[in-house]
Design an enzyme around this catalytic site. Sequence first.
Site, PDB file in Angstrom:
ATOM      1  N   ARG A 140       8.760  -0.072  14.528  1.00  0.00           N
ATOM      2  CA  ARG A 140       9.836  -1.272  14.267  1.00  0.00           C
ATOM      3  C   ARG A 140      10.616  -1.468  15.576  1.00  0.00           C
ATOM      4  O   ARG A 140      10.929  -0.571  16.429  1.00  0.00           O
ATOM      5  CB  ARG A 140      10.708  -0.593  13.152  1.00  0.00           C
ATOM      6  CG  ARG A 140      11.496  -1.442  12.418  1.00  0.00           C
ATOM      7  CD  ARG A 140      12.329  -1.119  11.286  1.00  0.00           C
ATOM      8  NE  ARG A 140      12.213   0.209  10.986  1.00  0.00           N
ATOM      9  CZ  ARG A 140      13.175   1.180  11.339  1.00  0.00           C
ATOM     10  NH1 ARG A 140      14.350   0.866  11.744  1.00  0.00           N
ATOM     11  NH2 ARG A 140      12.872   2.481  10.879  1.00  0.00           N
ATOM     12  N   GLY A 145       3.584  -0.566   1.929  1.00  0.00           N
ATOM     13  CA  GLY A 145       4.571  -1.829   1.838  1.00  0.00           C
ATOM     14  C   GLY A 145       4.393  -2.263   0.452  1.00  0.00           C
ATOM     15  O   GLY A 145       3.598  -1.880  -0.477  1.00  0.00           O
ATOM     16  N   GLU A 154      -1.063   0.010  -6.977  1.00  0.00           N
ATOM     17  CA  GLU A 154       0.192   0.534  -7.444  1.00  0.00           C
ATOM     18  C   GLU A 154       0.662  -0.594  -8.435  1.00  0.00           C
ATOM     19  O   GLU A 154       1.587  -0.227  -9.504  1.00  0.00           O
ATOM     20  CB  GLU A 154       1.302   0.533  -6.619  1.00  0.00           C
ATOM     21  CG  GLU A 154       1.395   1.848  -5.572  1.00  0.00           C
ATOM     22  CD  GLU A 154       2.448   1.731  -4.293  1.00  0.00           C
ATOM     23  OE1 GLU A 154       2.361   0.902  -3.581  1.00  0.00           O
ATOM     24  OE2 GLU A 154       3.654   2.281  -4.894  1.00  0.00           O
TER      25      GLU A 154
HETATM   26  C1  6MZ Z   1       4.141   1.239  -0.771  1.00  0.00           C
HETATM   27  C2  6MZ Z   1       5.806   2.482   0.533  1.00  0.00           C
HETATM   28  C3  6MZ Z   1       5.848   3.265  -0.760  1.00  0.00           C
HETATM   29  O1  6MZ Z   1       7.184   3.421   7.473  1.00  0.00           O
HETATM   30  O2  6MZ Z   1       9.971   3.182   7.749  1.00  0.00           O
HETATM   31  N1  6MZ Z   1       6.320   2.879   1.600  1.00  0.00           N
HETATM   32  N2  6MZ Z   1       4.689   1.451   0.372  1.00  0.00           N
HETATM   33  N3  6MZ Z   1       4.402   1.879  -1.840  1.00  0.00           N
HETATM   34  C4  6MZ Z   1       5.237   2.873  -1.653  1.00  0.00           C
HETATM   35  N4  6MZ Z   1       5.613   3.596  -3.117  1.00  0.00           N
HETATM   36  C5  6MZ Z   1       6.811   3.882  -3.578  1.00  0.00           C
HETATM   37  N5  6MZ Z   1       6.770   4.218  -0.313  1.00  0.00           N
HETATM   38  C6  6MZ Z   1       7.146   3.818   0.914  1.00  0.00           C
HETATM   39  O3  6MZ Z   1       8.762   4.518   5.663  1.00  0.00           O
HETATM   40  C7  6MZ Z   1       9.195   3.512   4.742  1.00  0.00           C
HETATM   41  C8  6MZ Z   1       8.371   2.610   4.477  1.00  0.00           C
HETATM   42  O4  6MZ Z   1       6.953   3.165   3.747  1.00  0.00           O
HETATM   43  C9  6MZ Z   1       6.410   2.081   3.103  1.00  0.00           C
HETATM   44  C10 6MZ Z   1       7.331   0.884   2.725  1.00  0.00           C
HETATM   45  O5  6MZ Z   1       6.751   0.028   3.784  1.00  0.00           O
HETATM   46  C11 6MZ Z   1       8.573   1.325   3.355  1.00  0.00           C
HETATM   47  O6  6MZ Z   1       9.386   0.209   4.131  1.00  0.00           O
HETATM   48  P1  6MZ Z   1       8.654   4.256   7.147  1.00  0.00           P
HETATM   49  O7  6MZ Z   1       8.654   5.369   7.969  1.00  0.00           O
END
Ligand code: 6MZ
Length: 346
Positions: free
Chosen positions: A110, A181, A209
């Site tokens: 990011r 995401g 999902e």
């Molecule tokens: C899809 C998910 C998720 O990347 O900022 N993330 N994407 N499905 C899920 N199931 C619940 N859980 C997390 O960690 C947070 C990011 O991980 C992905 C999403 O893009 C979320 O913003 P990071 O470290």
Amino acid sequence: MDIQKMCKSLPKIELHAHLNGSLSTETLKKLHRLHNPNDNNYPEIFSLGEKEFLDENGKPVPPLRLCFQTFAAIQKLTITSESLYLATCEVIREFSEDNVIYLELRSTPRKVEGLLTKVEYIEAIILAIKECAKKYPTILVKLLISVDRKQGCQNAEENIDLAIKFMKKYPSYIVGIDLSGEPTMGDAFLHLLETSREAGLKIAAHCAEVPNEEEIMRILNFKPDRLGHCTCVHPNLKGSEKLFNELLKSKIPVELCLTSNVKCETVPSYALHQFKYYYEAGHPICIATDDKGVFDTTLSAEFEIICNQFGCEKHDLIKLSKSAVSYSFASEEEKVKLLSIIEQHQ
Ligand code: 6MZ
């Protein structure tokens, strides 16, 4: 030994953990203090299921949507190299304290205007992984670079380019790409993922999902190295006979995150979780936490759930951990070492 103690004491393999979603409340408080040394009013970030949130029309926000709002709130606390370093060290420490011996973290690079570039984002995490290798020698940690399906093609391209560059610089740390995401939004960018595969990165893709037969088929045909969730695949979970058979035929390992799916309400209950269908069919699976902070869980707790719900015993858990080693993106030499640690606990 009771189930809880047995699950905690087993050496475990975590293959699906998003960095920002894995931050515990304790870590979020530390990060808040780091950015606001004079402010003791810690912002309220709740674990899912603790409280009902209402949208602008007074209707409850669906849990799957709410969890993505929660990630956005958490990400406001990891906006500098220092905070990312601290966050990563804390997550590694907590997994290590839960007797996780191999951890594949994943995170979306990011840019934060004036504070952080995507390169600095990745460097901070790698530095933390390196330092923690000395501090917590019983856990081996790797990083997958995430592509957020919602953030558009340019961001996906940038993240994949960076992943390829960093894989060349740090081949023992950067091992793959994660496609993740908000599942109802954006695109899977499979043509871009192909570039990273050709460059030698492994691919773990979130899949099904939410119901979307056309996209699920495209992801299955792409043949990622691992799939995340695969919830809406079985006909009883808004999938279809065709999807289920295609997945079984593919033999692609599936990362299952039970508490995450129950709390996001993409499955009705633990008892009706897709674990049951894949386990009974002998499909390759591993158990993971997804976002241990947001869903208030641990890998030991997830193991306990499959013992209580599906009658798994110690030898089943050991078998699952050993197969998780083979689905991991560790080197062959590392896999041999991990297997020998697990075997010592038999
Ligand atoms: C899809 C998910 C998720 O990347 O900022 N993330 N994407 N499905 C899920 N199931 C619940 N859980 C997390 O960690 C947070 C990011 O991980 C992905 C999403 O893009 C979320 O913003 P990071 O470290």
